[in-house]
Motif scaffolding. Structure first.
Motif, PDB file in Angstrom:
ATOM      1  N   CYS A   1       1.483  16.549 -11.045  1.00  0.00           N
ATOM      2  CA  CYS A   1       1.450  15.209 -10.432  1.00  0.00           C
ATOM      3  C   CYS A   1       0.094  14.945  -9.779  1.00  0.00           C
ATOM      4  N   GLU A   2      -0.474  15.981  -9.180  1.00  0.00           N
ATOM      5  CA  GLU A   2      -1.765  15.805  -8.506  1.00  0.00           C
ATOM      6  C   GLU A   2      -2.847  15.410  -9.523  1.00  0.00           C
ATOM      7  N   VAL A   3      -2.924  16.176 -10.605  1.00  0.00           N
ATOM      8  CA  VAL A   3      -3.990  15.930 -11.586  1.00  0.00           C
ATOM      9  C   VAL A   3      -3.744  14.640 -12.361  1.00  0.00           C
ATOM     10  N   ARG A   4      -2.502  14.414 -12.742  1.00  0.00           N
ATOM     11  CA  ARG A   4      -2.230  13.263 -13.625  1.00  0.00           C
ATOM     12  C   ARG A   4      -2.017  11.948 -12.873  1.00  0.00           C
ATOM     13  N   LYS A   5      -1.594  12.023 -11.585  1.00  0.00           N
ATOM     14  CA  LYS A   5      -1.296  10.775 -10.865  1.00  0.00           C
ATOM     15  C   LYS A   5      -2.140  10.605  -9.603  1.00  0.00           C
ATOM     16  N   VAL A   6      -2.061  11.619  -8.726  1.00  0.00           N
ATOM     17  CA  VAL A   6      -2.614  11.433  -7.379  1.00  0.00           C
ATOM     18  C   VAL A   6      -4.140  11.281  -7.409  1.00  0.00           C
ATOM     19  N   LEU A   7      -4.820  12.134  -8.170  1.00  0.00           N
ATOM     20  CA  LEU A   7      -6.292  12.057  -8.165  1.00  0.00           C
ATOM     21  C   LEU A   7      -6.811  10.756  -8.795  1.00  0.00           C
ATOM     22  N   PRO A   8      -6.249  10.309  -9.934  1.00  0.00           N
ATOM     23  CA  PRO A   8      -6.702   9.004 -10.448  1.00  0.00           C
ATOM     24  C   PRO A   8      -6.450   7.878  -9.450  1.00  0.00           C
ATOM     25  N   LEU A   9      -5.292   7.939  -8.765  1.00  0.00           N
ATOM     26  CA  LEU A   9      -5.007   6.914  -7.750  1.00  0.00           C
ATOM     27  C   LEU A   9      -6.040   6.972  -6.626  1.00  0.00           C
ATOM     28  N   ASN A  10      -6.292   8.165  -6.127  1.00  0.00           N
ATOM     29  CA  ASN A  10      -7.242   8.297  -5.007  1.00  0.00           C
ATOM     30  C   ASN A  10      -8.621   7.753  -5.372  1.00  0.00           C
ATOM     31  N   ARG A  11      -9.037   8.034  -6.610  1.00  0.00           N
ATOM     32  CA  ARG A  11     -10.358   7.532  -7.035  1.00  0.00           C
ATOM     33  C   ARG A  11     -10.375   5.998  -6.991  1.00  0.00           C
ATOM     34  N   ARG A  12      -9.301   5.359  -7.428  1.00  0.00           N
ATOM     35  CA  ARG A  12      -9.264   3.891  -7.444  1.00  0.00           C
ATOM     36  C   ARG A  12      -9.153   3.331  -6.026  1.00  0.00           C
ATOM     37  N   LEU A  13      -8.357   3.968  -5.193  1.00  0.00           N
ATOM     38  CA  LEU A  13      -8.160   3.424  -3.843  1.00  0.00           C
ATOM     39  C   LEU A  13      -9.436   3.491  -3.012  1.00  0.00           C
ATOM     40  N   LYS A  14     -10.334   4.396  -3.373  1.00  0.00           N
ATOM     41  CA  LYS A  14     -11.608   4.467  -2.638  1.00  0.00           C
ATOM     42  C   LYS A  14     -12.424   3.183  -2.803  1.00  0.00           C
ATOM     43  N   THR A  15     -12.096   2.378  -3.804  1.00  0.00           N
ATOM     44  CA  THR A  15     -12.859   1.145  -4.056  1.00  0.00           C
ATOM     45  C   THR A  15     -12.154  -0.083  -3.479  1.00  0.00           C
ATOM     46  N   LEU A  16     -11.036   0.124  -2.785  1.00  0.00           N
ATOM     47  CA  LEU A  16     -10.233  -1.009  -2.309  1.00  0.00           C
ATOM     48  C   LEU A  16     -10.109  -1.031  -0.786  1.00  0.00           C
ATOM     49  N   ASP A  17      -9.826  -2.233  -0.250  1.00  0.00           N
ATOM     50  CA  ASP A  17      -9.484  -2.380   1.171  1.00  0.00           C
ATOM     51  C   ASP A  17      -7.971  -2.411   1.358  1.00  0.00           C
ATOM     52  N   ALA A  18      -7.253  -2.768   0.300  1.00  0.00           N
ATOM     53  CA  ALA A  18      -5.793  -2.893   0.418  1.00  0.00           C
ATOM     54  C   ALA A  18      -5.154  -2.707  -0.948  1.00  0.00           C
ATOM     55  N   TRP A  19      -3.942  -2.128  -0.943  1.00  0.00           N
ATOM     56  CA  TRP A  19      -3.170  -2.034  -2.192  1.00  0.00           C
ATOM     57  C   TRP A  19      -1.742  -2.490  -1.935  1.00  0.00           C
ATOM     58  N   ILE A  20      -1.129  -2.961  -3.020  1.00  0.00           N
ATOM     59  CA  ILE A  20       0.211  -3.552  -2.937  1.00  0.00           C
ATOM     60  C   ILE A  20       1.152  -2.688  -3.776  1.00  0.00           C
ATOM     61  N   THR A  21       2.284  -2.306  -3.191  1.00  0.00           N
ATOM     62  CA  THR A  21       3.225  -1.444  -3.907  1.00  0.00           C
ATOM     63  C   THR A  21       4.598  -2.106  -3.991  1.00  0.00           C
ATOM     64  N   GLY A  22       5.507  -1.455  -4.693  1.00  0.00           N
ATOM     65  CA  GLY A  22       6.887  -1.936  -4.789  1.00  0.00           C
ATOM     66  C   GLY A  22       7.853  -1.077  -3.981  1.00  0.00           C
ATOM     67  N   LEU A  23       7.341  -0.335  -2.989  1.00  0.00           N
ATOM     68  CA  LEU A  23       8.211   0.547  -2.201  1.00  0.00           C
ATOM     69  C   LEU A  23       9.288  -0.240  -1.468  1.00  0.00           C
ATOM     70  N   ARG A  24      10.480   0.329  -1.453  1.00  0.00           N
ATOM     71  CA  ARG A  24      11.580  -0.226  -0.655  1.00  0.00           C
ATOM     72  C   ARG A  24      12.103   0.854   0.272  1.00  0.00           C
ATOM     73  N   ARG A  25      12.559   0.398   1.458  1.00  0.00           N
ATOM     74  CA  ARG A  25      12.991   1.345   2.481  1.00  0.00           C
ATOM     75  C   ARG A  25      14.226   2.129   2.040  1.00  0.00           C
ATOM     76  N   ASP A  26      15.132   1.482   1.303  1.00  0.00           N
ATOM     77  CA  ASP A  26      16.392   2.186   1.010  1.00  0.00           C
ATOM     78  C   ASP A  26      16.360   2.931  -0.327  1.00  0.00           C
ATOM     79  N   GLN A  27      15.150   3.187  -0.867  1.00  0.00           N
ATOM     80  CA  GLN A  27      15.084   3.912  -2.140  1.00  0.00           C
ATOM     81  C   GLN A  27      15.482   5.379  -1.978  1.00  0.00           C
ATOM     82  N   ASN A  28      15.016   6.005  -0.917  1.00  0.00           N
ATOM     83  CA  ASN A  28      15.431   7.379  -0.613  1.00  0.00           C
ATOM     84  C   ASN A  28      15.003   7.714   0.819  1.00  0.00           C
TER      85      ASN A  28
END
Ligand code: SF4
Length: 267
Positions: free
Chosen positions: A126-153
């Motif tokens: 998960c780190e190599v395939r998801k987390v690191l690509p995400l981290n690289r992209r988020l370094k270029t942003l001030d804000a990101w929008i997700t679909g998280l919901r409180r009652d998912q888990n």
């Protein structure tokens, strides 16, 4: 230029208060008018929540940025959905990929299906395939929008509509659906005829990578089909830092876990 952490903390505190009872659309309007267009993006794995957010966002700004991560292990149905989204919304989804060398080293060392061998190896994948690509992209942003919901888990029970994302350098994380239920998401999908991953029709209720996702049985939790062979918090590390405890179970780090380290780094 990224906003200083202290500025974002004030912004987030004010917005969280102002938007605590706001509709998802109102939260999106706030985000999309507060940050320059090239500094904010939707991040979605193209599940129902992300699709509902995308549908709402394109009605506010037809040129909103959206990215997804192609881990290289996605189900064919998810690739089909990517094409459908392009046709339906006319938006170009930015597709992020893991670093080929990092994937090669991990898979050469531990095998292509390393995720079943141990929780540590699953989290490495998960780190190599998801987390690191995400981290690289988020370094270029001030804000990101997700679909998280409180009652998912349980890990997501404290999700706020607007948060300071300390895990990603203090940028702003916007979760327009934080207060919504699964039923409200489905109602939006049906009302607006939002495209869906075809795996939902086959009993899937949470859809990620092909080797790590299965349909659920009647009565099972909606996220029971993700990493079902593991015990503990089943998160990939994208939204929450995740570690393996002494029993070999994955565990999401809470703010309390990171407090001593933060204090130490101040000295
Ligand atoms: Fe690897 Fe499974 Fe994580 Fe996808 S969900 S990155 S295949 S361990």
């Amino acid at each position: 230029m990224p906003q200083p952490l202290s500025d974002n903390a004030t912004l987030v505190a004010e917005a969280a208060e102002q938007l605590k009872d706001a509709s998802p659309q109102e939260v999106l309007v706030w985000g999309l008018t507060t940050f320059p267009r090239n500094r904010i993006s939707i991040c979605t794995s193209l599940q129902d929540e992300g699709m509902a957010v995308l549908d709402m966002a394109v009605r506010i700004d037809w040129a909103v940025n959206v990215f997804t991560i192609d881990t290289g292990r996605l189900p064919a149905a998810t690739y089909d959905l990517m094409d459908e989204i392009n046709d339906r919304f006319g938006v170009k989804i930015e597709i992020l990929y893991p670093d080929a060398q990092e994937v090669s080293e991990l898979v050469s060392e531990h095998g292509i299906n390393l995720m079943y061998k141990s929780t540590e190896l699953r989290l490495s994948c998960c780190e190599v395939r998801k987390v690191l690509p995400l981290n690289r992209r988020l370094k270029t942003l001030d804000a990101w929008i997700t679909g998280l919901r409180r009652d998912q888990n349980a890990s997501r029970a404290n999700v706020e509509v607007v948060e300071l994302d300390e895990q990603h350098g203090g940028i702003v994380k916007i979760n327009p659906l934080a207060n919504w239920t699964h039923e409200q998401v489905l109602e939006h999908i049906e009302t607006y005829n939002v495209p869906r991953n075809s795996l939902y029709r086959k009993g899937y209720t949470s859809i990620g990578c092909d080797p790590c996702t299965r349909a659920i049985e009647p009565g099972e939790d909606l996220r029971a089909g993700r990493w079902w062979w593991e015990q503990g918090d089943t998160e990939c590390g994208i939204h929450y830092e995740t570690v393996v405890d002494a029993d070999g179970n994955s565990r999401v780090l809470t703010r309390a876990d990171s407090a001593p380290a933060a204090e130490a780094s101040d000295t």
